[in-house]
Scaffold this motif. Structure first.
Motif, PDB file in Angstrom:
ATOM      1  N   LEU A  52       0.863  -1.184   0.000  1.00  0.00           N
ATOM      2  CA  LEU A  52       0.000   0.000   0.000  1.00  0.00           C
ATOM      3  C   LEU A  52       0.899   1.234   0.000  1.00  0.00           C
ATOM      4  CD1 LEU A  52      -2.934   1.016   0.155  1.00  0.00           C
ATOM      5  CD2 LEU A  52      -2.737   0.956   2.646  1.00  0.00           C
ATOM      6  N   ARG A  53       0.817   2.021  -1.055  1.00  0.00           N
ATOM      7  CA  ARG A  53       1.622   3.245  -1.207  1.00  0.00           C
ATOM      8  C   ARG A  53       0.681   4.448  -1.294  1.00  0.00           C
ATOM      9  NH1 ARG A  53       7.164   2.087  -0.472  1.00  0.00           N
ATOM     10  NH2 ARG A  53       7.543   0.011  -1.308  1.00  0.00           N
ATOM     11  N   ASP A  54       1.186   5.613  -0.884  1.00  0.00           N
ATOM     12  CA  ASP A  54       0.311   6.784  -0.816  1.00  0.00           C
ATOM     13  C   ASP A  54      -0.007   7.370  -2.181  1.00  0.00           C
ATOM     14  OD1 ASP A  54       0.394   6.471   1.893  1.00  0.00           O
ATOM     15  OD2 ASP A  54       1.979   7.968   2.203  1.00  0.00           O
ATOM     16  N   GLY A  70      -3.007   2.367   8.919  1.00  0.00           N
ATOM     17  CA  GLY A  70      -3.794   1.138   9.059  1.00  0.00           C
ATOM     18  C   GLY A  70      -3.318   0.277  10.223  1.00  0.00           C
ATOM     19  N   ILE A  71      -2.007   0.326  10.493  1.00  0.00           N
ATOM     20  CA  ILE A  71      -1.478  -0.431  11.641  1.00  0.00           C
ATOM     21  C   ILE A  71      -2.084   0.135  12.925  1.00  0.00           C
ATOM     22  CG2 ILE A  71       0.596  -0.971  12.990  1.00  0.00           C
ATOM     23  CD1 ILE A  71       2.163  -1.136  10.368  1.00  0.00           C
ATOM     24  N   LEU A  97      -8.534  -9.678   8.474  1.00  0.00           N
ATOM     25  CA  LEU A  97      -8.778  -8.244   8.653  1.00  0.00           C
ATOM     26  C   LEU A  97      -8.602  -7.510   7.329  1.00  0.00           C
ATOM     27  CD1 LEU A  97      -9.252  -6.317  11.088  1.00  0.00           C
ATOM     28  CD2 LEU A  97      -6.773  -6.062  11.246  1.00  0.00           C
ATOM     29  N   ASP A  98      -7.578  -7.886   6.583  1.00  0.00           N
ATOM     30  CA  ASP A  98      -7.341  -7.265   5.272  1.00  0.00           C
ATOM     31  C   ASP A  98      -8.481  -7.611   4.309  1.00  0.00           C
ATOM     32  OD1 ASP A  98      -5.428  -6.029   3.163  1.00  0.00           O
ATOM     33  OD2 ASP A  98      -6.052  -7.950   2.316  1.00  0.00           O
ATOM     34  N   GLY A  99      -8.798  -8.885   4.249  1.00  0.00           N
ATOM     35  CA  GLY A  99      -9.978  -9.322   3.501  1.00  0.00           C
ATOM     36  C   GLY A  99      -9.817  -9.441   1.996  1.00  0.00           C
ATOM     37  N   ARG A 105      -5.661  -4.137   0.730  1.00  0.00           N
ATOM     38  CA  ARG A 105      -6.407  -3.113   1.484  1.00  0.00           C
ATOM     39  C   ARG A 105      -5.537  -2.510   2.592  1.00  0.00           C
ATOM     40  NH1 ARG A 105      -9.775  -1.792   5.555  1.00  0.00           N
ATOM     41  NH2 ARG A 105      -9.442  -3.705   6.732  1.00  0.00           N
ATOM     42  N   LEU A 106      -4.999  -3.343   3.463  1.00  0.00           N
ATOM     43  CA  LEU A 106      -4.114  -2.833   4.520  1.00  0.00           C
ATOM     44  C   LEU A 106      -2.662  -2.748   4.036  1.00  0.00           C
ATOM     45  CD1 LEU A 106      -5.658  -4.771   7.519  1.00  0.00           C
ATOM     46  CD2 LEU A 106      -5.765  -2.301   7.142  1.00  0.00           C
TER      47      LEU A 106
END
Ligand code: 2PG
Ligand code: MG
Length: 432
Positions: A52-54, A70-71, A97-99, A105-106
């Protein structure tokens, strides 16, 4: 005091390419602390876990503030109170949790940092070095290192098609000796490159920048460097290639930028099989693109009895893909990168699946790395047999090799170097 997770903290730090990456710290109720840093690949398979990058303009879009957020917002609350020794339980919570199927997602970067930090905390709780905690009383061997001399492909502006030109010293007898021999080869290669000129520095993983007119020139130069080092090619020192062919094509054929050759999948397989006859090659990673399993099976059928054929982008540290690939005799070894799949538990499952088929197992770094030395402990404690870290320069690489020297010293008289035993049985029997 209990081993329950009391805190999970994430932060943005910097990796070996000067890009942001995720560090996670996990504290247990008794005060035991574990810390880990997410690595990052450049030549990635389509089936890998996704970081996941901004995005946006800051730091070239590589920022990880969202992953870190997210953490704090989701991962920490979900893990607080869990037993830090329950790695499988923790990793199952992270995945659900990520799903998503690819941790998008996370973020694979957030998840892998936390998963590895939990493992470190559990080892700290047991007051054991991580490799010993993982070995859990079983006898384990020191892995055979696979070390880069020239770095090409996506790690060197595609200056050569082949990504990694590496060496392996299975007859070295000890980890320490394998590094010493490699250092001789690395320096000999540098001298020869300087004579040839121009010597233009190093690639992403610290190997010499590959100033060659063809892939064959690079193989010739590496063989000459081994000879010039005073060691014997094909006895003391063997060549190992990561072709990373995913970057060159797939079932529809391959494009070699050097010389602008276009080759059918079959012709490319023949080319690689020819190399294995011409040069002292012991191992070849990803000769085919990630979906060109027929081509890779052809290479394995032709030379897999004496050359290790490794799946990396093809397998992406996924236990199911390892099983499917084994059913089709696609390769005889699996590269294991925890961040390709996202968690320690899933990576171990892929490793176990490979072991079940008596394949070679190579725990591997990524091209984007840090001072984190977790993989040295995984390769040893999981008794993987082989370890791939990159070159023999730059501290993000040397940190892992140096950690292996400490592990070898700690083992004392029990230290056993894997050597040829690290390969699939046919190769081990034929070469030893
Ligand atoms: C590989 C790795 C390490 P990357 O292909 O095996 O050399 O590269 O981390 O860029 O995927
Ligand atoms: Mg690879």
């Amino acid at each position: 005091m209990s081993a329950r997770i009391a805190a999970v903290v994430g932060r943005q730090i910097w990796d070996s390419r000067g890009r942001p990456t995720v560090e996670a710290e996990v504290v247990l109720e008794n005060g035991a602390v574990g810390r880990a840093i997410a690595p990052a690949g450049a030549s990635r398979g389509a089936h890998e876990a996704v970081d996941l990058r901004d995005g946006g303009n800051a730091f070239g879009g590589y920022g990880v503030n969202r992953a870190v957020a997210g953490i704090a917002a989701e991962i920490a609350p979900a893990l607080l109170g869990m037993d830090g020794r329950d790695q499988a339980g923790v990793d199952a919570v992270l995945a659900s949790l990520d799903g998503t199927p690819n941790k998008s997602r996370l973020g694979g970067n957030a998840i892998v940092a936390v998963s590895m930090a939990v493992l470190h905390a559990a080892a700290a709780y047991a007051r054991a070095p991580l490799w010993q905690y993982l070995a859990n009383g079983k006898s384990v061997q020191l892995p055979l290192p696979e070390i880069q001399i020239f770095g090409g492909g996506a790690h060197a502006g595609r200056r050569t098609d082949v990504q990694d030109f590496m060496v392996m010293c299975p007859n070295a007898g000890s980890f320490r000796r394998a590094l010493e021999i490699t250092d001789d080869v690395y320096r000999a290669a540098g001298r020869l490159m300087e004579e040839k000129g121009p010597l233009t520095g190093v690639a992403d993983e610290g190997g010499w920048w590959p100033n060659f007119a063809s892939n064959d020139d690079a193989l010739d130069m590496l063989t000459r460097a081994i000879d010039a080092s005073g060691h014997r090619a094909g006895e003391d020192v063997f060549i190992s290639l990561d072709i990373a062919a995913n970057e060159l094509g797939d079932t529809n054929g391959y494009h070699l930028a050097l010389g602008d050759h276009r080759l059918s999948s079959d012709a490319w397989a023949d080319h690689i099989i020819k190399w294995a006859g011409q040069y002292p090659i012991l191992s070849i990673e990803d000769p085919a693109g990630q979906d060109d399993w027929d081509m890779m099976s052809k290479v394995t059928a032709a030379i897999g009895d004496h050359v290790q054929i490794i799946g990396d982008d093809v397998l992406v540290t996924n236990a199911q893909r390892v099983k499917d690939a084994a059913a089709r005799s696609v390769c005889n070894a699996a590269l294991i990168k925890v961040n390709q799949v996202g968690t320690i538990t899933e990576a171990k499952a892929a490793l176990d699946a490979a072991a079940g088929h008596q394949w070679g197992r190579i725990v591997s770094a990524r091209s984007g790395e840090s001072e984190d030395v977790t993989i040295a402990h995984l390769a040893t404690g999981w008794n993987a047999g082989q370890l791939k870290v990159g070159s023999f320069t730059r501290s993000e690489r040397m940190a892992k090799w140096n950690e292996m020297l400490r592990i070898e010293e700690a083992m004392g008289n029990d230290a056993q170097f894997a050597g040829f035993a690290a390969f699939a049985p046919a190769i081990a029997a034929g070469r030893a």
